[in-house]
Design an enzyme around this catalytic site. Structure first.
Site, PDB file in Angstrom:
ATOM      1  N   SER A 141     -10.787  -3.509   4.028  1.00 19.86           N
ATOM      2  CA  SER A 141      -9.464  -2.884   3.995  1.00 19.86           C
ATOM      3  C   SER A 141      -9.132  -2.266   5.344  1.00 19.86           C
ATOM      4  O   SER A 141     -10.024  -1.908   6.113  1.00 19.86           O
ATOM      5  CB  SER A 141      -9.428  -1.790   2.920  1.00 19.86           C
ATOM      6  OG  SER A 141      -8.254  -1.006   3.035  1.00 19.86           O
ATOM      7  N   ASP A 187      -7.521 -10.059   0.794  1.00 22.74           N
ATOM      8  CA  ASP A 187      -8.132  -9.259   1.850  1.00 22.74           C
ATOM      9  C   ASP A 187      -9.545  -9.723   2.190  1.00 22.74           C
ATOM     10  O   ASP A 187     -10.139  -9.254   3.167  1.00 22.74           O
ATOM     11  CB  ASP A 187      -8.154  -7.779   1.451  1.00 22.74           C
ATOM     12  CG  ASP A 187      -6.894  -7.056   1.906  1.00 22.74           C
ATOM     13  OD1 ASP A 187      -6.070  -7.688   2.593  1.00 22.74           O
ATOM     14  OD2 ASP A 187      -6.734  -5.870   1.571  1.00 22.74           O
ATOM     15  N   GLY A 212       0.845  -0.151   5.085  1.00 25.72           N
ATOM     16  CA  GLY A 212       1.269  -1.038   6.163  1.00 25.72           C
ATOM     17  C   GLY A 212       0.348  -2.182   6.487  1.00 25.72           C
ATOM     18  O   GLY A 212       0.456  -2.773   7.567  1.00 25.72           O
ATOM     19  N   GLY A 213      -0.599  -2.527   5.583  1.00 21.95           N
ATOM     20  CA  GLY A 213      -1.460  -3.673   5.864  1.00 21.95           C
ATOM     21  C   GLY A 213      -2.221  -3.498   7.163  1.00 21.95           C
ATOM     22  O   GLY A 213      -2.810  -2.446   7.428  1.00 21.95           O
ATOM     23  N   THR A 215      -3.490   0.980  -3.072  1.00 12.92           N
ATOM     24  CA  THR A 215      -2.789  -0.267  -2.778  1.00 12.92           C
ATOM     25  C   THR A 215      -2.874  -1.297  -3.897  1.00 12.92           C
ATOM     26  O   THR A 215      -3.787  -1.282  -4.718  1.00 12.92           O
ATOM     27  CB  THR A 215      -3.362  -0.896  -1.491  1.00 12.92           C
ATOM     28  OG1 THR A 215      -2.627  -2.066  -1.160  1.00 12.92           O
ATOM     29  CG2 THR A 215      -4.821  -1.259  -1.656  1.00 12.92           C
ATOM     30  N   THR A 245       0.825  -1.198   0.000  1.00 12.50           N
ATOM     31  CA  THR A 245       0.000   0.000   0.000  1.00 12.50           C
ATOM     32  C   THR A 245       0.870   1.264   0.000  1.00 12.50           C
ATOM     33  O   THR A 245       2.003   1.211   0.419  1.00 12.50           O
ATOM     34  CB  THR A 245      -0.876  -0.021   1.263  1.00 12.50           C
ATOM     35  OG1 THR A 245      -1.565  -1.252   1.284  1.00 12.50           O
ATOM     36  CG2 THR A 245      -1.847   1.103   1.327  1.00 12.50           C
TER      37      THR A 245
END
Length: 561
Positions: free
Chosen positions: A443, A414, A464-465, A390, A372
């Site tokens: 998300s 995701d 950063g997930g 992302t 991302t």
């Protein structure tokens, strides 16, 4: 006890005066903070040319697709939080969608177990891209310069080449084997002489330049129809992927109602579902209100404990309740209700950690449990953009569209491939986030704009997930409560807890050995971590000046005039 408090307060105070790795930048006319110097420079040029924050945002996005292929993209999706100079807020959802051929159990084997890696890498992991439609839609509604003016700089950057940073060269070299494996017969982002890329090397991307030129000329039709769409579908055919011409034709970005919450005198404007970031940040900030964080200090045990325990509970709610509101009923109002949020920390005990096994999601009547990058921009008029976009993992699916020169996302990971089974970030999900055709996956992206007494105060976000939410949370507190300037706030070491697994990741220099031992004796589990997040922030000072923060963990760059 008093001596201990004074020591902790002074230890926390020293960070306010410490040297940062990147200089503090202030300006009055406009500012762009992105993860790559070339993209930030292009955004600044658009502002200087008379473009507004949205014009610059579109230009930065396409420039990142060239300069930061690990996450900048036209093959992924994202979210926009926008505040006009007059204080009107808007949010745009251009998150990827599951293809029409997608199904709930598509990543399970015959025994009902998740097939390792199938949702993470390769053609089968890609969702229908939303970025181009999102850019077109935000520019249609708010752009000032012509469409071609804001896209052309990226076309030129891809055609003429850009100088690789050390980080980008390292990333390309690290992913070389995957690029070769997933792209038979293609040589995108692979050094032609067989050698590794090096800092300062010029990288040209002619196929990507032509794709961007088609977008510059024809907007949506330059991507979702015509030659580019044909190339996407042909890539799917060759590798047995799912995305069809019909998927591309049907994709539409969605304007959603901004998610607004309050923290003390501050008004927080966030992204609603299918982003979990707005809800989660609102919950975290509300949980902090009763505690004297600024008096305790940024390094105190008490500050760390309440933040970790809040993060633990918020991620439990996230796992059970959040998903695409077009498909499931998401209890946003209930999750953000003050009476509910304040009860979540009642079970906290400063004497010991709360085991995550003892923390469950809230229960609400009438509901069933169901790499991302970011950039922040403020123009001279005060219009503010916070965008997180992302491909999911670094370089997404690792699959390039042949002839078009861009990477596809791996956003299908995701989704919750199976309730209770963690994804690549260790996040677990429920039925609310199960795979369905045309559904948007949940998300953690948290683009955020903050007001103070009706005036613009901060624009912030990060990649950063699963760590996105906690990174934004900590940077916001660093400025609003701990008195740090924007550059100090984004560079200060971070930590992260996400309910499951029951451990707190922490960066170097965030916790002392004594602190680790003290909190460890209370049952907290700590795991050392590499860099957490790459925060890009703009703080508006009381005198109206803009103060930028570019994270030293990456190539992040502030450009201003």
């Amino acid at each position: 006890m008093r001596l201990k408090f004074i020591f902790l307060f002074l230890a926390g105070f020293t960070v306010f005066a410490q040297q940062t790795q990147k200089p503090l930048v202030e300006s009055t006319n406009g500012m762009v903070v992105s993860t790559h110097p070339a993209a930030s420079e292009i955004g600044l040029q658009i502002l200087q040319k008379g473009g507004n924050a949205i014009d610059a945002a579109v230009a930065v996005n396409f420039a990142l697709a060239v300069s930061h292929p690990a996450a900048g993209n036209i093959g992924g999706g994202g979210f926009l939080v926008y505040r006009t100079a007059k204080g009107k807020a808007y949010t745009l959802d251009y998150r990827e969608k599951a293809p029409l051929k997608a199904s709930r159990d598509m990543y399970l084997d015959s025994a009902g177990n998740v097939i390792p890696g199938k949702s993470l890498i390769g053609i089968f992991s890609a969702g229908v891209p939303g970025t181009v439609n999102g850019m077109v839609e935000m520019h249609r509604k708010f752009g000032r310069l012509s469409w071609s003016e804001v896209v052309q700089p990226a076309v030129d950057l891809a055609a003429n080449g850009l100088e690789l940073t050390e980080k980008e060269a390292r990333g390309l070299n690290r992913n070389r084997a995957d690029f070769i494996k997933e792209n038979p017969g293609k040589s995108y982002l692979i050094s032609s002489d067989g050698q590794e890329f090096a800092k300062g090397q010029i990288l040209k991307q002619p196929d990507l330049a032509q794709t961007l030129a088609r977008i510059a000329q024809s907007k949506n039709k330059g991507f979702y129809a015509g030659p580019t769409a044909d190339m996407i579908v042909e890539e799917m055919r060759k590798q047995n992927g799912l995305i069809t011409h019909k998927d591309l034709r049907k994709y539409r970005a969605v304007w959603r109602k901004p998610l607004v919450s309050n923290y003390k005198q501050y008004r927080i404007i966030g992204m609603p579902p299918p982003s979990s970031g707005g809800v989660a940040l609102a919950q975290l900030m509300k949980m902090m209100e009763p505690f004297p964080l600024s008096r305790w200090g940024v390094t105190s045990d008490s500050t760390l404990q309440v933040m970790i325990e809040a993060e633990r509970r918020v991620y439990a709610d996230r796992a059970s309740w959040l998903g695409d509101p077009d498909f499931v009923k998401v209890p946003v109002a209930e999750l953000m209700d003050s009476s509910y949020v304040t009860t979540r920390l009642q079970s906290m005990d400063f004497a010991k950690a709360t085991p995550s096994a003892d923390i469950k999601a809230g229960v609400f009547a009438g509901y069933e449990s169901p790499e991302t990058t970011h950039y922040s921009i403020v123009d001279k008029e005060g219009n503010a953009v916070s965008i997180t976009t992302t491909l999911n993992n670094s370089y997404g699916s690792k699959v390039f569209v042949g002839g078009a020169g861009f990477l596809l996302n791996d956003e299908m990971d995701d989704f919750s491939s199976k309730p209770g089974v963690p994804n690549v970030f260790g996040l677990v999900g429920s039925k609310a986030n199960e795979i369905q055709p045309e559904k948007r996956m949940l998300s953690s992206m948290t683009p955020t704009i903050i007001e103070s007494n009706g005036k613009l105060k901060m624009v912030v976000g990060t990649p950063g997930g699963s760590t996105i939410i906690t990174s934004v949370f900590q940077v916001v507190l660093n400025t609003l409560e701990m008195g740090m300037n924007m550059q100090q706030a984004v560079e200060y070491p971070r930590f992260h807890h996400q309910w499951l697994p029951d451990a707190t990741r922490f960066e170097a220099n965030r916790l002392s050995n004594d602190q680790l031992n003290r909190l460890g004796s209370k049952g907290y589990v700590f795991t050392p971590s590499g860099g957490i997040g790459l925060v890009e922030g703009i703080l508006i000072l009381p005198n109206g000046r803009l103060q930028g923060g570019a994270d030293s963990r990456g190539d992040d760059t502030v450009k201003a005039y």
